[in-house]
Design a protein around this motif. Structure first.
Motif, PDB file in Angstrom:
ATOM      1  N   ALA A  93      -1.367  -2.396  -1.131  1.00  0.00           N
ATOM      2  CA  ALA A  93      -0.239  -2.167  -0.214  1.00  0.00           C
ATOM      3  C   ALA A  93       0.119  -3.425   0.560  1.00  0.00           C
ATOM      4  N   THR A  94      -0.844  -4.298   0.780  1.00  0.00           N
ATOM      5  CA  THR A  94      -0.588  -5.537   1.525  1.00  0.00           C
ATOM      6  C   THR A  94      -0.852  -6.769   0.660  1.00  0.00           C
ATOM      7  N   ASP A  96      -0.367  -9.948  -1.447  1.00  0.00           N
ATOM      8  CA  ASP A  96       0.657 -10.989  -1.455  1.00  0.00           C
ATOM      9  C   ASP A  96       1.147 -11.182  -2.890  1.00  0.00           C
ATOM     10  N   GLU A 116      12.764  -8.081  -1.597  1.00  0.00           N
ATOM     11  CA  GLU A 116      11.783  -7.044  -1.294  1.00  0.00           C
ATOM     12  C   GLU A 116      11.714  -5.996  -2.400  1.00  0.00           C
ATOM     13  N   ASN A 120       8.305  -5.050  -4.283  1.00  0.00           N
ATOM     14  CA  ASN A 120       7.811  -3.677  -4.272  1.00  0.00           C
ATOM     15  C   ASN A 120       7.621  -3.130  -5.682  1.00  0.00           C
ATOM     16  N   ARG A 123       4.473  -4.650  -6.971  1.00  0.00           N
ATOM     17  CA  ARG A 123       3.321  -4.065  -6.286  1.00  0.00           C
ATOM     18  C   ARG A 123       3.050  -2.652  -6.803  1.00  0.00           C
TER      19      ARG A 123
END
Length: 259
Positions: A93-94, A96, A116, A120, A123
């Motif tokens: 979730a965090t 990099d 973003e 996302n 990620r």
């Protein structure tokens, strides 16, 4: 930037892990188990939240212990692997995720206008990869009690995992195909052929690892790819190699007792 020592340990882990897969493709299960235990011993015991290599390593050590008939030690390894993958999933979730590496004109425009969204999406892909590895660990752990479970229970778990892995890794991935065999009756020879295909896939994907967006991303990609999936037919083919050996305690992850 990782240290030279850490880099050497990771390279040794990968080489030993791959060698274990190669041994399985030739039905040399005892040697495969030793390779995975050697790989596990190569990595330092870490305490990082995001450590996918250690998560995969613990899972593969559990697979080795199970193939050798050391069910209690296998359970301990799988439990540790499950906790490690859960930490990895939470840390994604965090994570990099660099913006470099946009591979098409569409992605280049997307990165320039809505960065973003691209981050996302990447990620989310990493999260799904990690969750698929966790699902493999949980399936492997369920096989520890296979002899005490109804056959339909294991078959149901295999079907559910096959659906998950087909969505994330692809319907023709070695893992999804292996679970199709586990749920059917193709026999041990099919497992060996699939592991040979897995070996070829790893050779191809090593270029992908090298081109990953960051060191952390590369570790996650390689850890998921090298997380070993067992199956009832594979365990039956191996015949629980350690059942006729003295089942001594192996509480230390660095202890290797097999010739």
């Amino acid at each position: 930037m990782q240290s030279v020592t850490a880099s050497k340990a990771q390279n040794l882990w990968m080489e030993s892990s791959v060698r274990g897969i190669e041994r399985v493709s030739r039905a040399r299960f005892g040697e495969a188990a030793r390779c995975w235990l050697e790989a596990d011993a190569a990595l330092p015991i870490g305490g990082r939240e995001f450590d996918p290599l250690s998560a995969a390593s613990r899972s593969n050590a559990g697979a080795a212990r199970l193939l050798l008939g050391h069910e209690h030690e296998a359970e301990q390894c799988f439990d540790a692997a499950e906790r490690s993958w859960q930490k990895v999933i939470a840390a994604i979730a965090t994570l990099d995720v660099p913006m470099t590496g946009a591979s098409s004109s569409f992605h280049l425009r997307l990165a320039a206008t809505v960065p973003e969204a691209l981050i996302n999406a990447r990620r989310e892909r990493y999260r799904r990869l990690a969750e698929s590895a966790l699902a493999i660990v949980q399936f492997n752990r369920a096989l520890v009690d296979m002899q005490n479970s109804a056959p339909e229970t294991v078959a149901r778990l295999a079907v559910a995992l096959r659906v998950t892995l087909a969505e994330v890794l692809g319907a023709t991935s070695p893992e999804a195909r292996q679970l199709s065999l586990s749920a059917g009756s193709a026999g041990g020879a099919g497992i060996l052929a699939i592991y040979a295909d897995k070996l070829a896939e790893i050779s191809t994907r090593r270029q992908t690892f090298a081109a990953a967006l960051s060191e952390e991303c590369a570790q996650l990609e390689s850890a998921v790819t090298l997380t070993v999936l067992l199956g009832p037919q594979m365990i039956n083919s191996a015949g629980f190699l350690g059942k006729d050996q003295t089942n001594t305690s192996a509480s230390s992850r660095h202890q290797l007792e097999f010739e």
